[in-house]
Design an enzyme around this catalytic site. Structure first.
Site, PDB file in Angstrom:
ATOM      1  N   GLY A  48       0.702  -1.295  -0.047  1.00 64.15           N
ATOM      2  CA  GLY A  48      -0.077  -0.135  -0.124  1.00 64.15           C
ATOM      3  C   GLY A  48       0.783   1.158   0.000  1.00 64.15           C
ATOM      4  O   GLY A  48       0.410   2.164  -0.808  1.00 64.15           O
ATOM      5  N   GLU A 102       3.811   4.183   5.993  1.00 65.28           N
ATOM      6  CA  GLU A 102       2.677   3.081   5.830  1.00 65.28           C
ATOM      7  C   GLU A 102       1.589   3.987   5.161  1.00 65.28           C
ATOM      8  O   GLU A 102       1.610   5.357   5.273  1.00 65.28           O
ATOM      9  CB  GLU A 102       2.079   2.847   7.351  1.00 65.28           C
ATOM     10  CG  GLU A 102       2.204   1.371   7.699  1.00 65.28           C
ATOM     11  CD  GLU A 102       1.476   0.440   6.896  1.00 65.28           C
ATOM     12  OE1 GLU A 102       1.277   0.511   5.673  1.00 65.28           O
ATOM     13  OE2 GLU A 102       1.181  -0.623   7.573  1.00 65.28           O
ATOM     14  N   ASP A 106      -4.985   1.664  10.418  1.00 58.71           N
ATOM     15  CA  ASP A 106      -6.579   1.449  10.704  1.00 58.71           C
ATOM     16  C   ASP A 106      -6.845   0.873  12.178  1.00 58.71           C
ATOM     17  O   ASP A 106      -7.043   1.840  13.192  1.00 58.71           O
ATOM     18  CB  ASP A 106      -6.816   0.449   9.503  1.00 58.71           C
ATOM     19  CG  ASP A 106      -8.521   0.194   9.593  1.00 58.71           C
ATOM     20  OD1 ASP A 106      -9.348   0.906  10.347  1.00 58.71           O
ATOM     21  OD2 ASP A 106      -8.945  -0.758   8.785  1.00 58.71           O
ATOM     22  N   GLY A 108      -4.516  -0.618  13.708  1.00 54.82           N
ATOM     23  CA  GLY A 108      -3.179  -0.455  14.191  1.00 54.82           C
ATOM     24  C   GLY A 108      -2.406  -2.064  14.581  1.00 54.82           C
ATOM     25  O   GLY A 108      -1.374  -1.849  15.103  1.00 54.82           O
ATOM     26  N   THR A 110      -1.357  -4.012  12.450  1.00 53.53           N
ATOM     27  CA  THR A 110      -0.102  -4.407  11.517  1.00 53.53           C
ATOM     28  C   THR A 110       0.963  -3.539  11.844  1.00 53.53           C
ATOM     29  O   THR A 110       1.961  -3.841  11.994  1.00 53.53           O
ATOM     30  CB  THR A 110      -0.688  -3.696   9.895  1.00 53.53           C
ATOM     31  OG1 THR A 110      -1.776  -4.512   9.715  1.00 53.53           O
ATOM     32  CG2 THR A 110       0.339  -3.915   8.963  1.00 53.53           C
ATOM     33  N   ARG A 168      -5.360   0.445  -6.707  1.00 51.73           N
ATOM     34  CA  ARG A 168      -4.262   1.437  -6.389  1.00 51.73           C
ATOM     35  C   ARG A 168      -3.648   2.433  -7.288  1.00 51.73           C
ATOM     36  O   ARG A 168      -2.904   3.321  -6.646  1.00 51.73           O
ATOM     37  CB  ARG A 168      -2.972   0.217  -6.194  1.00 51.73           C
ATOM     38  CG  ARG A 168      -3.228  -0.983  -4.968  1.00 51.73           C
ATOM     39  CD  ARG A 168      -1.827  -1.645  -4.979  1.00 51.73           C
ATOM     40  NE  ARG A 168      -2.159  -3.058  -4.228  1.00 51.73           N
ATOM     41  CZ  ARG A 168      -2.395  -3.272  -2.865  1.00 51.73           C
ATOM     42  NH1 ARG A 168      -2.251  -1.989  -2.200  1.00 51.73           N
ATOM     43  NH2 ARG A 168      -2.583  -4.255  -2.423  1.00 51.73           N
TER      44      ARG A 168
HETATM   45  P1  IMP Z   1      -4.637  -2.230  10.417  1.00 50.79           P
HETATM   46  O1  IMP Z   1      -3.665  -3.270  10.678  1.00 50.79           O
HETATM   47  O2  IMP Z   1      -5.866  -2.520  10.649  1.00 50.79           O
HETATM   48  O3  IMP Z   1      -4.032  -1.037  11.031  1.00 50.79           O
HETATM   49  O4  IMP Z   1      -4.585  -2.108   8.755  1.00 50.79           O
HETATM   50  C1  IMP Z   1      -3.370  -1.864   8.105  1.00 50.79           C
HETATM   51  C2  IMP Z   1      -3.612  -2.237   6.676  1.00 50.79           C
HETATM   52  O5  IMP Z   1      -4.873  -2.748   6.284  1.00 50.79           O
HETATM   53  C3  IMP Z   1      -3.193  -0.989   5.733  1.00 50.79           C
HETATM   54  O6  IMP Z   1      -1.579  -1.078   5.631  1.00 50.79           O
HETATM   55  C4  IMP Z   1      -3.889  -1.067   4.654  1.00 50.79           C
HETATM   56  O7  IMP Z   1      -3.370  -2.067   3.718  1.00 50.79           O
HETATM   57  C5  IMP Z   1      -5.285  -1.939   4.931  1.00 50.79           C
HETATM   58  N1  IMP Z   1      -6.483  -0.947   5.081  1.00 50.79           N
HETATM   59  C6  IMP Z   1      -6.769  -0.493   5.926  1.00 50.79           C
HETATM   60  N2  IMP Z   1      -8.024   0.368   6.054  1.00 50.79           N
HETATM   61  C7  IMP Z   1      -7.902   0.211   4.485  1.00 50.79           C
HETATM   62  C8  IMP Z   1      -9.084   0.847   3.649  1.00 50.79           C
HETATM   63  O8  IMP Z   1      -9.863   1.750   3.992  1.00 50.79           O
HETATM   64  N3  IMP Z   1      -8.836   0.633   2.237  1.00 50.79           N
HETATM   65  C9  IMP Z   1      -7.724  -0.187   1.909  1.00 50.79           C
HETATM   66  N4  IMP Z   1      -6.987  -0.773   2.653  1.00 50.79           N
HETATM   67  C10 IMP Z   1      -6.867  -0.515   4.040  1.00 50.79           C
HETATM   68 MG    MG Z   2      -0.713  -1.610   3.834  1.00 57.66          MG
END
Ligand code: IMP
Ligand code: MG
Length: 179
Positions: A48, A102, A106, A108, A110, A168
């Site tokens: 991403g 990053e 979202d 957190g 990851t 993307r």
């Molecule tokens: P987290 O682990 O929930 O913080 O999410 C991290 C990963 O989820 C990001 O690096 C994105 O690749 C993917 N992601 C989170 N929200 C979105 C979104 O709204 N659209 C597309 N990808 C998302």
């Molecule tokens: Mg990502």
């Protein structure tokens, strides 16, 4: 309202090119100021962050290297389900100033995985730059040092972010339409 369709879902324009440019400049100015006399290794998290990393890196005036990492999922025998291993670290990061790039934080989860694994390499400092941030969704509350734009909990695509691998390439950011 500019609408697009990706697979089965409709998206509408949410963040335009000018707003993206302003957010990039804001982060670049802060980093240029904070790292004026220091050296940094930027770690872009694939897939991403490729567009954000590229656009931001062009605006930086600090002494810097950039490399890209990926979280590889594999089915570990873990009760918490999928274990994600950080792959691609071939720079020596011990005792170095790191800034993680990053696309979005979202939940957190990851970024939490990434930080934990990077700490094992004993860098001097780990900072986080996330182009987008969903504060209402963040469960980990790991401090993010540089944030481009805070957004609500809607699913978005474009500027490197995907829906099932697509979208993307979009230069602007779109959010999912209410159905
Ligand atoms: P987290 O682990 O929930 O913080 O999410 C991290 C990963 O989820 C990001 O690096 C994105 O690749 C993917 N992601 C989170 N929200 C979105 C979104 O709204 N659209 C597309 N990808 C998302
Ligand atoms: Mg990502």
């Amino acid at each position: 309202m500019k609408k697009i369709k990706i697979l089965d879902k409709e998206f509408e324009i949410f963040i335009n090119k000018k707003e993206i440019e302003n957010a990039l400049n804001k982060i670049a100015n802060q980093v240029n100021e904070d790292y004026k006399d220091k050296e940094v290794i930027f770690l872009g998290i694939l897939n991403g962050s490729f567009m954000f990393a590229s656009d931001l890196f062009k605006k930086l005036k600090v002494k810097a290297k950039i490399t890209f990492l990926k979280l590889a999922s594999y089915d570990g025998a873990s009760s918490t389900g999928k274990v994600k291993r950080l792959i691609g670290i071939n720079e020596v990061i011990e005792d170095k100033n790191l800034i993680i790039l990053e696309d979005i934080v979202d939940t957190g989860i990851t970024i939490d995985h990434i930080i934990r694994q990077l700490k094992g390499y004993e860098p001097k400092e780990i900072k986080i730059a996330s182009f987008l941030y969903k504060p209402d969704s963040d469960k980990k509350k790991i401090p993010i040092d540089y944030i481009g734009i805070e957004i609500p909990n809607d699913f978005i695509v474009g500027y490197g972010l995907d829906y099932d691998g697509y979208g993307r390439n979009l230069e602007e950011i779109y959010k999912i339409c209410d159905s």
